[in-house]
Scaffold this motif. Sequence first.
Motif, PDB file in Angstrom:
ATOM      1  N   LYS B   3       0.624  -1.193   0.000  1.00 22.90           N
ATOM      2  CA  LYS B   3       0.229  -0.223  -0.242  1.00 22.90           C
ATOM      3  C   LYS B   3       0.476   1.254   0.021  1.00 22.90           C
ATOM      4  CE  LYS B   3      -1.032  -0.957   5.000  1.00 22.90           C
ATOM      5  NZ  LYS B   3      -1.632  -1.089   5.655  1.00 22.90           N
ATOM      6  N   GLU B   6       1.926   2.017  -3.377  1.00 22.64           N
ATOM      7  CA  GLU B   6       1.125   2.130  -4.697  1.00 22.64           C
ATOM      8  C   GLU B   6       0.831   4.056  -3.917  1.00 22.64           C
ATOM      9  OE1 GLU B   6      -0.021   0.176  -6.544  1.00 22.64           O
ATOM     10  OE2 GLU B   6      -1.558   1.217  -7.114  1.00 22.64           O
ATOM     11  N   MET B   7       0.800   3.929  -2.942  1.00 20.00           N
ATOM     12  CA  MET B   7       0.459   5.359  -2.600  1.00 20.00           C
ATOM     13  C   MET B   7       1.693   6.567  -3.378  1.00 20.00           C
ATOM     14  SD  MET B   7      -1.496   7.263  -1.276  1.00 20.00           S
ATOM     15  CE  MET B   7      -2.318   7.849   0.269  1.00 20.00           C
ATOM     16  N   ARG B   9       3.116   5.516  -5.865  1.00 23.17           N
ATOM     17  CA  ARG B   9       2.707   5.503  -7.287  1.00 23.17           C
ATOM     18  C   ARG B   9       1.598   7.341  -7.552  1.00 23.17           C
ATOM     19  NH1 ARG B   9       0.047   2.809 -11.440  1.00 23.17           N
ATOM     20  NH2 ARG B   9      -1.778   2.826 -10.447  1.00 23.17           N
ATOM     21  N   ILE B  10       0.596   6.630  -6.879  1.00 22.50           N
ATOM     22  CA  ILE B  10      -0.181   7.791  -6.761  1.00 22.50           C
ATOM     23  C   ILE B  10       0.342   8.972  -6.546  1.00 22.50           C
ATOM     24  CG2 ILE B  10      -2.514   8.388  -5.734  1.00 22.50           C
ATOM     25  CD1 ILE B  10      -3.059   6.061  -7.414  1.00 22.50           C
ATOM     26  N   LEU B  13       1.744  10.581  -9.353  1.00 21.85           N
ATOM     27  CA  LEU B  13       0.725  10.250 -10.604  1.00 21.85           C
ATOM     28  C   LEU B  13       0.269  11.876 -10.780  1.00 21.85           C
ATOM     29  CD1 LEU B  13      -0.886   7.047 -11.486  1.00 21.85           C
ATOM     30  CD2 LEU B  13       0.978   8.032 -12.892  1.00 21.85           C
ATOM     31  N   MET B  14      -0.189  11.487  -9.331  1.00 22.99           N
ATOM     32  CA  MET B  14      -0.874  13.582  -9.239  1.00 22.99           C
ATOM     33  C   MET B  14      -0.221  14.994  -9.466  1.00 22.99           C
ATOM     34  SD  MET B  14      -2.970  12.259  -5.127  1.00 22.99           S
ATOM     35  CE  MET B  14      -3.188  14.226  -4.763  1.00 22.99           C
ATOM     36  N   ALA B  17       0.409  14.939 -13.311  1.00 23.68           N
ATOM     37  CA  ALA B  17      -1.556  15.995 -13.305  1.00 23.68           C
ATOM     38  C   ALA B  17      -1.151  16.736 -13.324  1.00 23.68           C
ATOM     39  CB  ALA B  17      -2.365  15.298 -12.642  1.00 23.68           C
ATOM     40  N   TYR B  18      -0.113  17.561 -12.708  1.00 23.01           N
ATOM     41  CA  TYR B  18       0.432  19.320 -12.573  1.00 23.01           C
ATOM     42  C   TYR B  18       1.499  19.371 -12.829  1.00 23.01           C
ATOM     43  CZ  TYR B  18      -3.968  19.705 -10.613  1.00 23.01           C
ATOM     44  OH  TYR B  18      -5.916  19.534 -10.327  1.00 23.01           O
ATOM     45  N   ARG B  95      -9.669   4.777   7.150  1.00 24.65           N
ATOM     46  CA  ARG B  95      -9.045   4.403   6.541  1.00 24.65           C
ATOM     47  C   ARG B  95      -7.990   3.027   6.581  1.00 24.65           C
ATOM     48  NH1 ARG B  95      -8.657   7.832   2.076  1.00 24.65           N
ATOM     49  NH2 ARG B  95     -10.485   7.727   0.666  1.00 24.65           N
ATOM     50  N   TYR B  97      -5.079   2.556   6.768  1.00 24.17           N
ATOM     51  CA  TYR B  97      -3.646   2.115   7.654  1.00 24.17           C
ATOM     52  C   TYR B  97      -2.930   3.811   8.647  1.00 24.17           C
ATOM     53  CZ  TYR B  97      -5.080   6.114   3.751  1.00 24.17           C
ATOM     54  OH  TYR B  97      -5.570   6.881   3.310  1.00 24.17           O
ATOM     55  N   TYR B  99      -1.957   6.741   9.654  1.00 20.01           N
ATOM     56  CA  TYR B  99      -2.097   8.265   9.257  1.00 20.01           C
ATOM     57  C   TYR B  99      -0.709   9.068   8.497  1.00 20.01           C
ATOM     58  CZ  TYR B  99      -4.202  13.125   7.939  1.00 20.01           C
ATOM     59  OH  TYR B  99      -3.860  14.103   7.653  1.00 20.01           O
ATOM     60  N   MET B 102       1.104   7.484   6.209  1.00 21.99           N
ATOM     61  CA  MET B 102       1.032   7.421   4.992  1.00 21.99           C
ATOM     62  C   MET B 102       0.922   8.911   4.425  1.00 21.99           C
ATOM     63  SD  MET B 102      -0.115   5.155   3.442  1.00 21.99           S
ATOM     64  CE  MET B 102      -1.311   3.712   2.338  1.00 21.99           C
TER      65      MET B 102
END
Lengths: 338, 263
Positions: B3, B6-7, B9-10, B13-14, B17-18, B95, B97, B99, B102
């Motif tokens: 996880k 993955e976080m 990676r996300i 990606l964010m 996006a900018y 969630r 996890y 906090y 994360m």
Amino acid sequence: MQNIIDVQGLKKEFKSFSSRSGLKGAFRDLFTRNYTIKTAVDDISFTIKKGEMVGYIGENGAGKSTSIKMLTGILTPTDGKIVVNGMNPHKEREKFVKTIGVVFGQRSQLWWDIAVQESFRLLKKIYNVPDQQYEEHMKDVIETLDIGPLLDKPVRKLSLGQRMRCELAAALIHNPPLLFLDEPTIGLDVLVKLRIREFLKRINEKYGTTILLTTHDLSDIEALCERVVMLDEGKIIYDGPLKELRENWAEGKQIQFQFSEEATLEELQHLTQEHLVVWEKGESDLVWVASVEADETVISGVIGKVTAAKKIADLKILEISTEEIIRNIYVEGAVRHG
Amino acid sequence: MGKYIEMIRIRFLMMLAYRTNYYSGILIYSINIGAYYFLWSAIYGGKENIQGLSITQMTTYIAVAWMARAFYFNNIDREIAMEIKEGKVAVEMVRPYPYLNMKMMQGLGEGIFRLLFFSVPGMIIVALVFPIELSTNASTWLLFFLSITFSFIINTQINLLAGIATFFLFNNDGLIRAKRVVIDLFSGLILPLSFYPMWAQNVMSYLPFQGISYIPSMIFTEGFKGSQIYEALLNQAIWSLLLIIPVYGLWILAKRQLVVQGG
């Protein structure tokens, strides 16, 4: 059946600061603050069994959201005992939240800037869902909610209805046995509402998912829940079947006649003198409303007498709506029991 | 573990996006480095070295300090403050996890993105324009990367502290801004710590801030030699561990204090 939710004597108090008036008061506030203790949830107890769909209703500020937040482990209760899915939500938060799904209608759980499927992928990892289970379960969810075409769009480009369906899917990625929905249909159009209701019914039947739903839209509750828990000022004022609530509160029915010729009060009263009827004039001279007891012989008796004597253009039997019932309860502040 | 990756990676990606934000970022950092270069050339004014640093070492120090900043710097303090103010922290709490971990991973995703798409191209541009000496010694690079990892940890922990303070203050924009200035000043980003008066150096040696910028930059420019390097890394490691205590302490208090704002 085992209890999924068991709440005993739950209480939550908030300290709220009040500011003194004027400049002098503001200076005094710097050193000592006045505060009042506000009880948001006051000694509530209830249990919910597996597979139930329960509507949790109350006015704004009645304590619904606060109690949902305590049930989901977000807030610590001031006092009382909560056992949900056999755990104490606040103490064992991380383990506990794996067994529930939550949808907050007013807050997004998806990541705003990235595509919906990326959010799903992340959630799948977070909840440790095996590939096979994910494929099977989510394929079904995505199909029923019809969100397949939305998956590659970023959340910020979705409409409210589209987003809400995705939120619901996101809450169900790990197929939780218990689902909390906090105003899931807020601001949605009728079609989306219907789709969401159907979907909720379906997962309840298919997986035996227990659902606790708060909403201001009573038609949601009527469509989904057999049982309602009603809160007012932090206390439970009614907990029982929706049907019973209707029966005890919806006393009597109204029959609306639209005559094709003018009618007078005396004439109508004379016609129905055998029964206890209150006649009221409706929107025009031709429309009259008879309020009667909810008794079949009375209703058919009144209709029979009136239609035999006068020509009518239209006839309607009106039932008091749940919304009206709830309003009456809040006005009176308590629930009468049968 | 999955996880967390993955976080990261996300977050990557964010940031993608900018990405246009970053072209302007590279420009701003280059201008900063340029301004400091000219300022320092004026101060050196032909002198061979000041406080044991030559002008080339100084320029390299400044360039590396800013490029390392791109890696360790993140906005998670402001993000935490925002999530608390808007009540979004409620969603985070349902969630499964931890906090804070994360949030740290999100910061790492941001850091890696900036290191690859910002620091590396930025460093190439800067190296073309200004006389910068990049070490050819592999162990220096290795120690530098170890050191900026600690920088990231220390800076992120301080950010977490500033962010969690929102639970108690509800509006802590001022605190966050003050924290930023303190870090820029006391970490040696603007001025190497060896330029401060002795008493200030003494005070700062008891603070965690030098581990954020001064230590990695000194390692990279080879201003630290031999055992000095290992002492400095040890200092960073100790602070990385020590700061865990106030972060978790404050977090436990904060959770008790938690009031979700807005319904």
